[in-house]
Design an enzyme around this catalytic site. Sequence first.
Site, PDB file in Angstrom:
ATOM      1  N   MET A  39      53.983   5.038   4.258  1.00  0.00           N
ATOM      2  CA  MET A  39      53.799   4.183   5.433  1.00  0.00           C
ATOM      3  C   MET A  39      53.871   5.048   6.676  1.00  0.00           C
ATOM      4  SD  MET A  39      53.283   1.380   6.926  1.00  0.00           S
ATOM      5  CE  MET A  39      53.293   0.381   5.449  1.00  0.00           C
ATOM      6  N   CYS A  40      52.957   4.815   7.594  1.00  0.00           N
ATOM      7  CA  CYS A  40      52.905   5.613   8.807  1.00  0.00           C
ATOM      8  C   CYS A  40      52.540   4.727   9.993  1.00  0.00           C
ATOM      9  CB  CYS A  40      51.876   6.735   8.680  1.00  0.00           C
ATOM     10  SG  CYS A  40      52.157   7.831   7.278  1.00  0.00           S
ATOM     11  N   GLY A  41      52.768   5.278  11.172  1.00  0.00           N
ATOM     12  CA  GLY A  41      52.313   4.652  12.396  1.00  0.00           C
ATOM     13  C   GLY A  41      51.197   5.487  12.985  1.00  0.00           C
TER      14      GLY A  41
END
Length: 597
Positions: free
Chosen positions: A1-3
């Site tokens: 998961m990343c932004g």
Amino acid sequence: MCGIFCSLGSAPIHPTPETQHLLVSRGPDSVCTHTFHINGVQSRYLTFISTVLSLRGDHVYAQPLVDPATQSVLCWNGEAWKIAGERVQGNDTEHIFNLFLRAVTLADDDGDCKHALHKLASAIASISGPFSFVFFDARNSRLFFSRDCLGRRSLLQGLDENGSLKIVSVCDGSSSSLAFEEVGTDGIHMIDLNPCSDLPLSGRTSVTEMYKIETLPWSSDPQPPAGYLKSPLPPMNMSIPMEQPPPLTADSQFVQDLEARLRESLKLRIQNVPEPPGYVQGHSAKIAVLFSGGLDCTLLARLSHDLLPLDEPIDLLNVAFENPRVAAAENFNRQKSSTPSSSPPPSLLSIYEACPDRITGRSAHKELQTSCPGRIWRFIAINIPYEETLVHRDQIKRLMRPHNTEMDLSIACALYFAARGKGTTQAQTTSASSEEDYYTTCARILLSGLGADELFAGYGRHGVAFTKHGFEGLVSEIHLDVSRLGQRNLGRDDRVLSHWSRETRFPYLDEEFVAWVLRAPVWEKCGFGLPLPVPLEEQQLVDDGSRRPDAEKLALRLVALRLGLRSVSLEKKRAIQFGARTAKMETGRSRGTDTLD
């Protein structure tokens, strides 16, 4: 998961401090920035920021990735479980970057934008797994961005007050009036940034008006028409039975295959998960389940038991809310039926324990303990007072934007607090003053049963469609649900769930699993119009001679029965906002479609 944050403007543009904080909450393990200057008639700057939640590989792979040879850039938020049918081992980000670089290199020869778009889209079509990304082909000054066709990861596009482009995982700004919208899941999008390309048109209010965006759309046709790319998902089987279909039983081949294929989907998502921060062997969990006690999530928990080491606990996150409107109604009814002296007001704890999802959650927890001895099944009772809901409400509204209705808020509240994973692990059913064992899960992987209702006819409207129009109406209703999965609310859910540095995984929405279910005829997926099960299964399913399994999701109910979850196989569908009691917390005539202030 990343932004992900990407901006395009006449000067380097960075997110607001609030947005930066939200991006770091999504990915606290690494935060990096890269800026690229585009020289031309109009000087422009691309600013890339990635925050990373490291869940694969033996170390943190910082982003954005930058190719030293071409200066091309990738911001990737996803899980590539397979590429061209081959399982991806370790970290997937570098695999994806190399895949994209090869695709645009092959398209360099003729310099045709549409050819480049088609080559990259072909590469993307080979990816199995949830994703959103921004990829800059620096050699040809082309910016590509997209989400997977089911929309399992958030990506928004919008303009700031100066008309500068922003592509970001969360809205950049607290004002709901800013022009942000979900990036479409209908295809792969490209903006040509060459000096000779059309410049942005000032005075426009949306990205599509401001920039000339080329889109190569997906098509589920086996032979897509010109200008389309073959979708990872096939067309749905729209067959209508010409005669009475056979009964669906626990021994039916489809039910056996369904169990095996769901197990394979789950295996990709829960095995080889690295130890999260604060992990203690034999005590902490790597995997947690968003757990209402319903059929879909309990089935995932039960199958996880077969795939994980026995000494690895599994956390079950069960959320319940204090709803003043419900409490007031229950208190009024109690006063009408009893004298005040014999009817003391219910304790706050008993209000939580009376929530429908808490009742089914406790029951399913016991059934898991019985059917899977030796495993630590940690039931985390997440009790949310009304005052705490009010404290976090603005934050939740900020995360779910651009969605902005009462129903959005009621669903997002339940997901937000469930994903926080903070509650008590000791059953409290009598007194609010009882001793509690407070606990916060350290699991970074959350499992969700989302998608099962759409694929297996789990909503009440499916029954209505069959009653009114038979198999033809049922098939049409399922097709409508499946066709709009990517346009529904998975982006909103991703923004809310990921706020607590956790990644939600959806085994029912695995591309290969979805494709297999779509190819199956409707009478193998649910029980509408089918005869009762054969005597052996009928005896197993009937509860005290009165309860029988619902036709909705009958195939999944029979899988649960095969795995020893008899009571769970009989559970009815209930929307999360009603099960956790987040719907209509205040008195009044508000409707789910009403816009929030």
